[in-house]
Design a protein around this motif. Structure first.
Motif, mmCIF file in Angstrom:
data_model
loop_
_atom_site.group_PDB
_atom_site.id
_atom_site.type_symbol
_atom_site.label_atom_id
_atom_site.label_comp_id
_atom_site.label_asym_id
_atom_site.label_seq_id
_atom_site.Cartn_x
_atom_site.Cartn_y
_atom_site.Cartn_z
ATOM 1 N N HIS A 22 0.885 -1.163 0.000
ATOM 2 C CA HIS A 22 0.000 0.000 0.000
ATOM 3 C C HIS A 22 0.923 1.213 0.000
ATOM 4 N N ALA A 76 -9.914 -1.164 -2.286
ATOM 5 C CA ALA A 76 -9.842 0.288 -2.458
ATOM 6 C C ALA A 76 -11.206 0.937 -2.222
ATOM 7 N N TRP A 106 -11.179 5.269 -8.984
ATOM 8 C CA TRP A 106 -9.918 4.534 -9.085
ATOM 9 C C TRP A 106 -9.652 4.156 -10.526
ATOM 10 N N SER A 154 -6.545 4.171 -5.243
ATOM 11 C CA SER A 154 -7.685 4.290 -4.324
ATOM 12 C C SER A 154 -8.282 5.687 -4.393
#
Length: 129
Positions: free
Chosen positions: A24, A119, A74, A92
């Protein structure tokens, strides 16, 4: 030293066939979390590369024209190397990114779907380093 971990990434890697590792990444390219077993130096390099890739793909679309969706916050990129291994990057709504390294032959549709689900639901939370 290892990277910070979060349960959604651990579950993603252990529960999805073909995913080798996941990270992430902040919009600035900083590692927020990584799947277990990924060294912090590797995660940092990967995060920087994914941030650059995101910028290139966003700018590339901008050059072609305004193709961004107003309804879906996204986007995603898929890159396959010549050996069949794949990187998948999903942005995201908060402008952070989820990225996975997938093995040759992995079901990319399923992987992208799982990343988009994470997300959309905001299940990946930044973890303090």
């Amino acid at each position: 030293m290892s990277s910070p971990h979060c349960q959604p990434l651990t579950d993603l890697v252990t529960g999805t066939t073909g995913i080798r590792a996941a990270i992430h990444v902040s919009p600035e390219g900083l590692i927020l979390a990584a799947s277990p077993g990924l060294a912090s130096e590797t995660a940092d390099r990967w995060a920087a590369a994914m941030a650059a890739l995101s910028a290139v793909s966003t700018e590339g679309v901008g050059i072609v024209g305004d193709l961004t969706s107003r309804e879906v916050p996204w986007g995603y990129s898929v890159i396959e190397d010549r050996y069949g291994q794949t990187l998948v990057l999903v942005g995201s709504p908060d402008k952070s990114m989820l990225a996975v390294a997938a093995a040759k032959g992995a079901d990319l549709g399923m992987i992208v779907g799982r990343l988009i689900e994470l997300a959309d639901q905001g299940h990946v939370v930044a973890v303090a380093a």
